[in-house]
Design a protein around this motif. Structure first.
Motif, short mmCIF file in Angstrom:
data_model
loop_
_atom_site.label_atom_id
_atom_site.label_comp_id
_atom_site.label_asym_id
_atom_site.label_seq_id
_atom_site.Cartn_x
_atom_site.Cartn_y
_atom_site.Cartn_z
N ARG A 54 -11.00 -5.65 49.34
CA ARG A 54 -10.55 -6.97 48.88
C ARG A 54 -10.94 -8.02 49.91
N THR A 55 -11.61 -9.08 49.46
CA THR A 55 -11.95 -10.20 50.34
C THR A 55 -11.37 -11.46 49.68
N ALA A 56 -11.59 -12.59 50.33
CA ALA A 56 -11.08 -13.85 49.76
C ALA A 56 -11.69 -14.09 48.38
N GLN A 57 -12.87 -13.53 48.15
CA GLN A 57 -13.56 -13.73 46.86
C GLN A 57 -13.12 -12.71 45.81
N GLY A 58 -12.30 -11.76 46.17
CA GLY A 58 -11.90 -10.71 45.24
C GLY A 58 -12.37 -9.37 45.77
N LEU A 59 -12.55 -8.40 44.87
CA LEU A 59 -13.00 -7.08 45.31
C LEU A 59 -14.52 -7.09 45.46
N GLU A 60 -14.98 -6.72 46.66
CA GLU A 60 -16.42 -6.72 46.92
C GLU A 60 -16.83 -5.42 47.58
N VAL A 61 -18.13 -5.07 47.43
CA VAL A 61 -18.62 -3.83 48.05
C VAL A 61 -18.53 -3.98 49.57
N GLU A 62 -17.94 -3.01 50.21
CA GLU A 62 -17.81 -3.05 51.67
C GLU A 62 -19.19 -2.77 52.28
N THR A 63 -19.59 -3.59 53.24
CA THR A 63 -20.95 -3.42 53.80
C THR A 63 -20.89 -3.05 55.27
N ASP A 64 -22.02 -2.45 55.76
CA ASP A 64 -22.11 -2.09 57.18
C ASP A 64 -22.79 -3.24 57.94
N ALA A 65 -23.12 -2.99 59.22
CA ALA A 65 -23.69 -4.04 60.07
C ALA A 65 -24.99 -4.59 59.49
N GLU A 66 -25.71 -3.74 58.76
CA GLU A 66 -26.99 -4.20 58.18
C GLU A 66 -26.82 -4.82 56.80
N GLY A 67 -25.59 -4.96 56.37
CA GLY A 67 -25.35 -5.58 55.06
C GLY A 67 -25.52 -4.63 53.89
N LYS A 68 -25.68 -3.33 54.18
CA LYS A 68 -25.81 -2.33 53.10
C LYS A 68 -24.43 -1.77 52.79
N PRO A 69 -24.25 -1.23 51.55
CA PRO A 69 -22.94 -0.66 51.23
C PRO A 69 -22.54 0.41 52.25
N ARG A 70 -21.32 0.32 52.74
CA ARG A 70 -20.86 1.31 53.74
C ARG A 70 -20.79 2.69 53.10
N PHE A 71 -20.26 2.76 51.89
CA PHE A 71 -20.24 4.03 51.14
C PHE A 71 -20.85 3.76 49.78
N PRO A 72 -22.16 4.01 49.62
CA PRO A 72 -22.84 3.64 48.37
C PRO A 72 -22.29 4.40 47.16
N GLY A 73 -22.24 3.72 46.03
CA GLY A 73 -21.83 4.36 44.78
C GLY A 73 -22.98 5.19 44.23
N SER A 74 -22.81 5.67 43.01
CA SER A 74 -23.80 6.59 42.42
C SER A 74 -25.05 5.86 41.95
N GLY A 75 -24.93 4.55 41.74
CA GLY A 75 -26.06 3.79 41.20
C GLY A 75 -26.20 3.97 39.69
N ARG A 76 -25.37 4.84 39.11
CA ARG A 76 -25.42 5.04 37.66
C ARG A 76 -24.79 3.86 36.93
N ASP A 77 -25.26 3.63 35.72
CA ASP A 77 -24.69 2.55 34.93
C ASP A 77 -23.40 3.03 34.25
N LEU A 78 -22.28 2.55 34.71
CA LEU A 78 -21.00 2.97 34.11
C LEU A 78 -20.41 1.82 33.29
N SER A 79 -21.29 0.94 32.83
CA SER A 79 -20.79 -0.16 31.98
C SER A 79 -20.77 0.33 30.53
N TYR A 80 -20.26 -0.52 29.65
CA TYR A 80 -20.10 -0.15 28.25
C TYR A 80 -20.70 -1.27 27.40
N THR A 81 -21.41 -0.90 26.36
CA THR A 81 -21.96 -1.92 25.47
C THR A 81 -21.28 -1.82 24.12
#
Ligand code: ATP
Length: 488
Positions: free
Chosen positions: A309-336
């Protein structure tokens, strides 16, 4: 000793005496936080889980809008692995957030949860809270992760470290796409799962209430973000009435909405179903089930990476290089939504219940001591477990009044006939009064006795556990009677 504590001791002693719950590895002195269910306990537990599965999944009609629901919905089930890819727990937040603060005492070598100091007892006498004796030496609090570690494969090194799941829910989220792709479910729909979970609790206590190995019954309900608040209210009320319908009718049961300060960082609303267990201090309640509105937190985490949680809401946590600290699966889990092409990440409402805690609540609620007259009309105290017939481990006791005149043969025939459908118990030992008492203590709702009149008119005596009322019923009506009274 308070009445409530005495009551709990009686319940624990009955539970052991009649084979509901035993300490795990008891012959070796037990092991803290682990419990075994005996012959009656296992049936009670199975009935509880089956009632949940049946009511939530199996008989759910996905063409009808249930009372209080915004629309009709579908329900399916899964059974996922206890051990998952460790990345699941990094992304879900369990690897770095699922921890308690613990405090050690250098004097007595005991360990306490920081948030439970005020309700814990120092082992030194006289009885006081940790830190209150002049000799207590409590350490600074430190973090302790509750997940049990193990190693997968022959190599024991950090790359083989895996975890026993601390909840069944993540197995559902990581299968969201699989379920969508292999079934015809459309939003809104729920995925249910029951199974073991493990938490290395710092202070397991209160009998089975806080165990290190326990079972959960969880639903992840996926819906459109615009409707999620409505679904949250539906599930919160639906799950509360489920316990009442199965017999938790006293004021010991309550539904409590979390205050804004209590909410987890991802939660948009949480309510707990709680029970005033007799082992808790007066006025305190213990959680049986939590119903949480989790927004899109879980599916989005498993797509993009661990969220913070950041001031902007829930955001991906990043490391020193700005990459996700714990990357997700990259799979599309959205719904159409096929009807209008709208694409979105579904919101989740999660009713998460504990089997062992519910069982303990049903056991405490069912336990009663009352007085009934014996054969001479003298009042005698009896111990009875007034379980709802659906939960009762044994549905009926079948007895011949005496061991002669063909009564055992008829009783055995009835027993064998009923046994094809229900767990019934045949007993011809001791007086009938004593046989009734044994069944009362097991929580058996009905006893069927073959007596002299049976030989004349093919009827039996049917005795009701709760009222001790007896009536005559034709043998051929037993199936219908039990059907009506067990499955009502
Ligand atoms: P608590 O605050 O009591 O530790 P929790 O809020 O961490 O519980 P959840 O993570 O919401 O519990 O788990 C869902 C359900 O699983 C709980 O409502 C409870 O019934 C059950 N449960 C959780 N931890 C335990 C445990 N250690 N022993 C038995 N049941 C448990």
């Amino acid at each position: 000793m308070s009445n409530e504590r005495g009551l709990m001791e009686n319940i624990i002693s009955l539970s052991k005496r009649r084979g509901f719950i035993f300490q795990a590895s008891e012959i070796y002195g037990g092991i803290g936080g682990f419990w075994d269910y005996g012959p009656l306990g296992v049936e009670l537990k199975r009935n509880l889980k089956e009632a949940w599965w049946r009511d939530m999944v199996l008989v759910h009609d996905d063409t009808v809008t249930p009372h209080g629901a915004p629309s009709a919905y579908a329900m399916v089930g899964v059974d996922t692995s206890i051990i998952q890819n460790p990345q699941v727990w990094r992304v879900s937040g369990h690897s770095d957030l699922f921890q308690d603060q613990l405090v050690d005492c250098r004097t007595c070598k005991s360990r306490f949860r920081l948030d439970q100091i005020s309700s814990s007892e120092c082992p030194m006498k006289p009885s006081k809270h940790p830190g209150e004796h002049s000799t207590c030496q409590l350490t600074e609090p430190r973090e302790f992760n509750l997940m049990f570690k193990t190693n997968v494969g022959a190599l024991v090194d950090p790359s083989s470290t895996a975890f026993l799941r601390p909840e069944t829910a993540q197995g559902i989220f990581v299968n969201f796409r699989n379920v969508l792709d292999t079934t015809r479910v459309k939003l809104p729909f729920g995925i249910a799962q029951t199974g073991k979970s493990f938490r290395n609790e710092i202070t397991p206590r209160y009998y089975t209430y806080r165990s290190r190995e326990f079972e959960q019954m969880e639903i992840e309900f996926f819906c459109h973000p615009h409707e999620s608040q409505h679904w949250y209210t539906y599930w919160r009320d639906r799950r509360f009435s489920w316990y009442i319908d199965l017999g938790l009718t006293s004021t010991r049961l309550r539904l409590r909405d979390h205050t804004p300060e209590e909410l987890s960082h991802y939660s948009l609303g949480t309510a707990d179903i709680e029970y005033a267990f007799p082992f808790l201090p007066e006025g305190e309640f213990g959680e049986l089930e939590g119903i949480a509105h989790r927004g899109d937190f879980d599916l989005r985490s498993h797509m993009q990476g661990k969220l913070v949680r950041t001031a902007q809401g829930l955001e991906v946590e990043t490391d020193a290089e700005g990459k996700p600290r714990f990357p997700g699966s990259g799979r599309d889990l959205s719904y159409t939504d096929e009807s209008n092409g709208e694409r979105f990440i579904p919101h989740v409402v999660e009713p998460s219940a504990g089997v062992d805690r519910a069982l303990l609540a049903f056991l405490c609620e069912a336990y009663q001591e009352d007085e009934i007259p014996d054969l001479e009309g003298i009042p005698q105290t009896r111990v009875v477990l007034k379980f709802h017939p659906r939960l009762a481990p044994i549905k009926a006791g079948v007895f011949p009044l005496v061991k002669r005149d063909g009564m055992p043969e008829i009783a055995m025939e009835i027993y064998r006939d009923l046994k094809r459908r229900w767990n019934v118990f045949y007993d011809e030992r001791g007086s009938v009064g004593r046989r009734y008492r044994r069944q009362d203590e097991s929580g058996t709702p009905f006893c069927i006795t073959v007596d002299t009149q049976t030989l004349e008119d093919q009827t039996v005596t049917l005795r009701d556990r709760d009222t001790t009322h007896q009536e005559r019923l034709a043998i051929h009506e037993l199936h219908i009677f039990l059907d009506d009274h067990i499955h009502r």
